[in-house]
Scaffold this motif. Structure first.
Motif, short mmCIF file in Angstrom:
data_model
loop_
_atom_site.label_atom_id
_atom_site.label_comp_id
_atom_site.label_asym_id
_atom_site.label_seq_id
_atom_site.Cartn_x
_atom_site.Cartn_y
_atom_site.Cartn_z
N GLY A 57 0.79 -1.22 0.00
CA GLY A 57 0.00 0.00 0.00
C GLY A 57 0.83 1.28 0.00
N ASP A 58 0.17 2.36 0.44
CA ASP A 58 0.76 3.70 0.38
C ASP A 58 2.02 3.84 1.23
N GLU A 59 2.14 3.04 2.27
CA GLU A 59 3.29 3.17 3.16
C GLU A 59 4.57 2.60 2.55
N ALA A 60 4.47 1.96 1.40
CA ALA A 60 5.66 1.38 0.77
C ALA A 60 6.70 2.46 0.43
N ILE A 61 6.23 3.67 0.16
CA ILE A 61 7.17 4.73 -0.22
C ILE A 61 8.17 5.01 0.90
N ASN A 62 7.73 4.88 2.16
CA ASN A 62 8.64 5.11 3.29
C ASN A 62 9.76 4.08 3.30
N ASP A 63 9.42 2.83 2.96
CA ASP A 63 10.44 1.78 2.91
C ASP A 63 11.41 2.00 1.75
N VAL A 64 10.89 2.48 0.63
CA VAL A 64 11.76 2.77 -0.52
C VAL A 64 12.76 3.86 -0.17
N ILE A 65 12.28 4.92 0.46
CA ILE A 65 13.17 6.04 0.83
C ILE A 65 14.21 5.58 1.84
N LYS A 66 13.77 4.83 2.84
CA LYS A 66 14.70 4.32 3.86
C LYS A 66 15.79 3.45 3.22
N ILE A 80 5.09 7.16 -6.78
CA ILE A 80 5.25 5.70 -6.73
C ILE A 80 4.01 5.04 -7.32
N GLN A 81 4.23 3.98 -8.10
CA GLN A 81 3.12 3.24 -8.66
C GLN A 81 3.52 1.77 -8.83
#
Length: 332
Positions: free
Chosen positions: A228-237, A266-267
């Protein structure tokens, strides 16, 4: 009888001529039949991401032109400065002939016909993609453009990706280290070099006149990203930790991180028939005036219980970056 025999050589000669004529007609007819349905097309031409727009001047200068520019000339997301998806070269219908028809990508507007959007392969040259939008009125044409905007852009982009990949294949890098270590194949031009190899991490670079083009390949655990939407935080980390470890800045203690002031896009896409997270944004070097665009793919490789990360980023101050990033995207 004697007269008939005396003219026998002449009769034979006439028969030979008749037979030769019949054979000639047969050969020509056969060639004509075999050629039916087949056209000999010349090679297409044109720079990458330069699109011929065939539309009469009055339409181009009005609301139809505004719609075309809004769709095909929209800004590419993730670049530090505004750059269009395609560079548009407009020409009126009257001059669309001969060499002008050979461009690899053509967008054509036909007013006075039933509303439709047609996608043509190799209409005037090869390889070539032609999109024809028609309508009885300006509003019908605009409706066709806006209704089919995503598909029109995707058709042209896919054509340009294939052309960029074709050019890349003219001279490929021959190292097998990536295949041996990561168990995957990736084609990139011989102008690139493997600058850093550390276990299953690869940093591949190409020097350009104003900086460098860069590719990074590595793997992450299968549970590295939430759904979901929270995946972007993992990508940045993940990006920031890799940047700190491998991509140092000009002075001690500086390294590449994700630019927090620019909202990442992100998509979910499909790459190599696998679910993939595609992220576009900009990077910067903490504590230094260095920045640029990146595109990151996190490819879910369930068979091997991992994610493969493939990222391209450019450092090219003071020059346009659309086509540089397009080259990296085409490689990945």
């Amino acid at each position: 009888n004697q007269e008939w025999f005396s003219s026998f050589p002449t009769k034979i000669l006439k028969m030979k001529k008749i037979i030769l004529f019949a054979l000639s007609v047969f050969v020509l007819t056969s060639c004509d039949n075999s050629a039916k349905g087949k056209r000999i097309l010349s090679a297409s031409s044109g720079d990458i991401n330069v699109l011929s727009v065939v539309v009469d001047n009055d339409l181009w200068e009005g609301k139809v032109g505004e719609s075309i520019r809004g769709v095909l000339g929209d800004d590419v997301y993730g670049l530090p400065q505004d750059e269009p998806i395609f560079t548009l070269k407009q020409m009126p219908t009257a001059v669309f002939s001969d060499f002008a028809t050979k461009n690899r990508t053509v967008f054509k507007v036909e007013k006075g016909k039933a509303a439709a959007t047609d996608y043509l392969e190799n209409a005037f040259a090869t390889p070539q993609k032609v999109v024809v939008v028609s309508g009885m009125t300006d509003d019908e044409i605009i409706n066709q453009i806006e209704k089919n905007a995503k598909k029109i852009v995707a058709e042209f982009k896919n054509e340009e990706l294939k052309e960029r990949q074709r050019r890349n294949r003219k001279s490929l890098h021959k190292s097998t280290n990536i295949q041996d270590k990561l168990g995957l194949a990736i084609e990139f031009p011989s102008a690139y070099r493997i600058a850093t190899e550390d276990g299953n991490f690869f940093w591949i670079r190409r020097d350009i006149r104003t900086g460098t083009l860069n590719l990074m390949l590595y793997e992450m655990p299968i549970d590295a990203f939430v759904e979901g939407d929270e995946a972007i935080n993992d990508v940045i980390k993940m990006r920031d930790s890799i940047g700190q470890k491998y991509v140092s800045g000009p002075t001690e203690g500086t390294y590449m991180i994700t630019e927090e002031a620019y909202t990442p896009f992100i998509q979910e896409v499909i790459l190599d028939n696998k679910p993939t997270l595609e992220t576009k944004s900009t990077w910067k070097v903490s504590g230094a005036f260095m920045s640029g665009p990146f595109i990151n793919y996190a490819i879910k490789d369930e068979i091997n219980n991992r994610y493969i990360i493939a990222e391209g980023f450019a450092y090219a101050p003071a020059v346009d970056k659309r086509d540089l990033m397009f080259e990296l995207e085409a490689i990945i």
